[in-house]
Write an enzyme that holds these catalytic residues in place. Structure first.
Site, PDB file in Angstrom:
ATOM      1  N   PHE A  49     -17.328 -10.710  -1.463  1.00  0.00           N
ATOM      2  CA  PHE A  49     -18.035 -10.547  -0.798  1.00  0.00           C
ATOM      3  C   PHE A  49     -18.592 -10.665   0.474  1.00  0.00           C
ATOM      4  CE2 PHE A  49     -18.351 -13.226  -4.512  1.00  0.00           C
ATOM      5  CZ  PHE A  49     -19.223 -12.668  -5.745  1.00  0.00           C
ATOM      6  N   LEU A  50     -17.159  -9.567   0.863  1.00  0.00           N
ATOM      7  CA  LEU A  50     -17.390  -9.626   2.455  1.00  0.00           C
ATOM      8  C   LEU A  50     -18.972  -8.269   2.912  1.00  0.00           C
ATOM      9  CD1 LEU A  50     -13.615  -8.540   2.866  1.00  0.00           C
ATOM     10  CD2 LEU A  50     -14.526 -10.921   2.512  1.00  0.00           C
ATOM     11  N   THR A  81     -12.625   1.425  -4.756  1.00  0.00           N
ATOM     12  CA  THR A  81     -13.475   2.315  -6.349  1.00  0.00           C
ATOM     13  C   THR A  81     -14.420   3.229  -6.197  1.00  0.00           C
ATOM     14  OG1 THR A  81     -15.440   0.076  -6.684  1.00  0.00           O
ATOM     15  CG2 THR A  81     -12.939   0.427  -7.930  1.00  0.00           C
ATOM     16  N   ASN A 135     -35.672  -5.844   6.540  1.00  0.00           N
ATOM     17  CA  ASN A 135     -35.818  -5.250   8.220  1.00  0.00           C
ATOM     18  C   ASN A 135     -36.162  -3.525   7.451  1.00  0.00           C
ATOM     19  OD1 ASN A 135     -35.278  -7.248   9.696  1.00  0.00           O
ATOM     20  ND2 ASN A 135     -33.342  -7.702   8.759  1.00  0.00           N
ATOM     21  N   CYS A 172     -20.243   0.586   0.207  1.00  0.00           N
ATOM     22  CA  CYS A 172     -20.770  -0.041  -0.871  1.00  0.00           C
ATOM     23  C   CYS A 172     -21.914  -0.170  -0.994  1.00  0.00           C
ATOM     24  CB  CYS A 172     -20.237  -1.775  -0.575  1.00  0.00           C
ATOM     25  SG  CYS A 172     -18.546  -2.467  -0.115  1.00  0.00           S
ATOM     26  N   ASP A 196       0.712  -1.017  -0.380  1.00  0.00           N
ATOM     27  CA  ASP A 196       0.116  -0.065  -0.006  1.00  0.00           C
ATOM     28  C   ASP A 196       1.478   1.439   0.276  1.00  0.00           C
ATOM     29  OD1 ASP A 196      -3.102   0.682   0.847  1.00  0.00           O
ATOM     30  OD2 ASP A 196      -2.217   1.743   1.344  1.00  0.00           O
ATOM     31  N   GLY A 235     -26.378   1.479   4.399  1.00  0.00           N
ATOM     32  CA  GLY A 235     -25.140   2.440   4.040  1.00  0.00           C
ATOM     33  C   GLY A 235     -24.490   2.026   3.536  1.00  0.00           C
ATOM     34  N   LYS A 252      -0.330   3.091   7.238  1.00  0.00           N
ATOM     35  CA  LYS A 252      -1.330   2.212   7.058  1.00  0.00           C
ATOM     36  C   LYS A 252      -0.122   0.671   7.518  1.00  0.00           C
ATOM     37  CE  LYS A 252      -5.121   2.235   4.304  1.00  0.00           C
ATOM     38  NZ  LYS A 252      -5.712   2.571   3.173  1.00  0.00           N
TER      39      LYS A 252
END
EC number: 1.1.1.22
Length: 448
Positions: free
Chosen positions: A149-150, A87, A253, A262, A33, A259, A38
Site C-alpha cells: 500500500f505504498l 504488472t 481535491n 498504479c 533484478d 495518474g 539497476k
C-alpha cells in the site's frame, strides 16, 4: 527464533524500497533484478528513481552489511522470497500484464525447497495467487499474498510504518502466518492492524482500495464540471461536504486528475478482470471514473489555450511533469500529457524539480528548462501541473517580474488565489470561478 533471511525479486520502485526497508530492520536481505545497471546503482547506494529518504536507507543498510544486490537467485538461501515485480497494463488491452510475475515465480522454482515461503506483493488480478500456488507448492514451499500500500513520496514511511498488514494464505496455513509475523514483528509491536484472509480477498484489497480512491477523485472532478457550468466553487463545496465524517475531505481535491503507475492501470485491470469473471455490471462505473479523469486533462488544455488567445499568444510555463509531488514518476502523468498536447501547437517550456530527465526520455520533443527561472522567463501563461511545494510557495509578486503577462492556470487548486490576484494575476482554476487581478487604487499604490 532465528531471524528469517529475505530475498526480494524485482528491484523496481516497490522492490527496491521493500528490500532496503527489510534490511534496515536488521534482516539479511538480497535484492534480485535482471537489470544489471539497476543492480549496480542500488549496490552503490543510489536508487535509479527519486523517492525521499530511500538513498539514505539504502546506504545505511549497505554499510551495515544487511543488504546486497545481484542479477539472479544463484547462491541465495532465503527463508522468505518476496515477489515485487511490475504488472503493467497490456498493450492494446485494459488487462494486467502478468509476464513479469510469471517469469519471476518460474525462475524461483529451482531454488525453492521445503519450508520456504514465497510472498507476492505485486498488484495482480484476483485468481493469480491460486494459479501461482499450484506452481510453488510442488516444491514443498508455500505461497502467501501480502499486498503493498505504498504511496509514492511516502514509500519509506509506508514500508516501515504501514497502516495495516494483509496476509492472504491457505486456510489453516499457520506456518505462513508465523513466518510473516516474524518478518513484521517490529511493525506488529506497534499494534499495526493485521488481517489474515484468503488469497482472493488479499488480491482484491489493493485493487478495491485503488478503485475507491480513484472514484473519490473522479467524483469531485465530475462535480467540478457542474461547478464550472453553474458558477459554483468546487473547493468550497469540497470543504463543506468533507466535514461529513461519512465522506471526509481527503482525496476530494479537484484538478487535472490522477495518474502514475498504479491507479489508472489498476482500475482498468480490475474492470477487465470483473468482465472475465462474468461480473460485467458490477464495476461498470469504473469506465466512467476513467473517462472523468481523462476529461480533466482536456479541460486543462482548453483553459490554457483560452488564456493564451486572450493574452495574444506567447509561451506557456508548465510547472510540473511528475504525476504527483515528491516523485519523478511520469507514468500516465496528467501534467506531462497536458504539456505534450500544448507543445504540439504552442510554445511550451516545462520544468520539474525531479522529473525532468524521465520526462525528457518519455517526450524528447518537449522543451524542458533546467531551472524554474528559465521556465518562467517571459511566459504569457503559467500553468501548474504538479503541486510541488516549491511551486505552492512561489511569491507571486516575484513571479510577476519574470513573466510577460500575469495569468496563472492552477491545475491542482492549491495556489493562494488572493495572493496571486493581489500580485496582478488573473487566476484560473478547474471547477472555480476565475479570479481577476486586484485593481483598486490602494493596491496599485501599494505595489507600485
Amino acid at each position: 527464533m532465528t531471524a528469517p533471511r529475505i530475498a526480494v525479486v524485482g528491484c523496481g520502485y516497490l522492490g527496491a524500497v521493500h528490500a532496503a526497508g527489510m534490511a534496515s530492520l536488521g534482516f539479511d536481505t538480497v535484492g534480485i533484478d535482471v537489470d544489471a545497471a539497476k543492480v549496480e546503482a542500488l549496490a552503490a547506494g543510489s536508487a535509479p528513481f527519486f523517492e525521499p529518504g530511500l538513498d539514505a536507507m539504502l546506504r545505511g543498510a549497505l554499510d551495515a552489511g544487511t543488504l546486497r544486490f545481484q542479477t539472479d537467485a544463484a547462491g541465495v538461501d532465503a527463508d522468505v522470497w518476496f515477489v515485487c515485480v511490475g504488472t503493467p497494463q497490456q498493450p492494446g488491452s485494459n488487462a494486467a500484464d502478468l509476464t513479469y510475475v510469471d517469469a519471476a515465480v518460474a525462475a524461483l522454482v529451482p531454488h525453492l525447497r521445503e519450508g520456504m515461503l514465497v510472498v507476492g506483493k505485486s498488484t495482480v488480478p484476483v485468481g493469480t495467487a491460486e494459479r501461482l500456488a499450484a506452481i510453488v507448492e510442488p516444491t514443498g514451499a508455500r505461497l502467501a499474498w501480502n499486498p503493498e500500500f505504498l504511496r509514492e513520496g511516502l514509500a519509506v514511511t509506508d514500508t516501515l510504518a504501514p497502516d495495516r498488514l494483509v496476509y492472504g494464505v491457505r486456510d489453516g496455513d499457520d506456518a505462513s502466518v508465523a513466518a510473516l509475523d516474524a518478518v513484521y514483528a517490529s511493525i506488529l509491536e506497534r499494534d499495526t492492524p493485521r488481517i489474515v484472509t484468503d488469497y482472493a480477498t488479499a488480491e482484491l484489497v489493493k485493487v478495491s482500495a485503488n478503485a475507491f480512491l480513484a472514484t473519490k477523485i473522479s467524483f469531485i472532478n465530475a462535480i467540478a464540471e457542474v461547478a464550472e457550468a453553474s458558477g459554483a466553487d468546487v473547493v468550497q463545496l469540497a470543504d463543506a461536504i468533507g466535514i461529513d465524517a461519512r465522506i471526509g475531505r481527503r482525496f476530494l481535491n479537484s484538478g487535472i486528475g490522477f495518474g502514475g503507475g498504479c491507479l489508472p492501470k489498476d482500475i482498468r485491470a480490475f474492470r477487465a478482470r470483473s468482465i472475465e469473471l462474468g461480473a460485467d455490471e458490477a464495476l461498470g462505473f469504473l469506465d466512467e471514473v476513467d473517462r472523468v479523469n481523462q476529461r480533466r486533462r482536456d479541460r486543462m488544455v482548453a483553459l490554457v489555450e483560452r488564456e493564451l488567445v486572450a493574452a495574444g499568444g506567447g509561451s506557456v510555463a508548465m510547472l510540473g511533469l511528475a504525476f504527483k509531488p515528491d516523485s519523478d514518476d511520469v507514468r500516465d502523468s496528467a501534467a506531462l500529457e497536458v504539456a505534450m498536447r500544448l507543445a504540439a501547437t504552442h510554445d511550451v517550456v516545462a520544468y520539474d524539480p525531479e522529473a525532468s530527465a524521465p520526462a525528457a526520455r518519455r517526450a524528447p520533443e518537449l522543451r524542458i528548462a533546467d531551472s524554474l527561472d528559465a521556465a518562467l522567463a517571459d511566459a504569457s501563461v503559467v500553468a501548474l501541473g504538479t503541486e510541488w511545494r516549491e511551486f505552492r510557495d512561489l511569491d507571486p509578486a516575484d513571479v510577476a517580474t519574470r513573466t510577460a503577462a500575469r495569468v496563472v492556470v492552477d491545475g491542482r487548486n492549491v495556489l493562494d488565489r488572493d495572493a496571486w490576484s493581489a500580485a496582478g494575476f488573473r487566476v484560473v482554476a478547474i471547477g472555480r470561478p476565475d479570479r481577476d487581478p486586484v485593481t483598486t487604487a490602494s493596491h496599485q499604490e501599494a505595489t507600485a
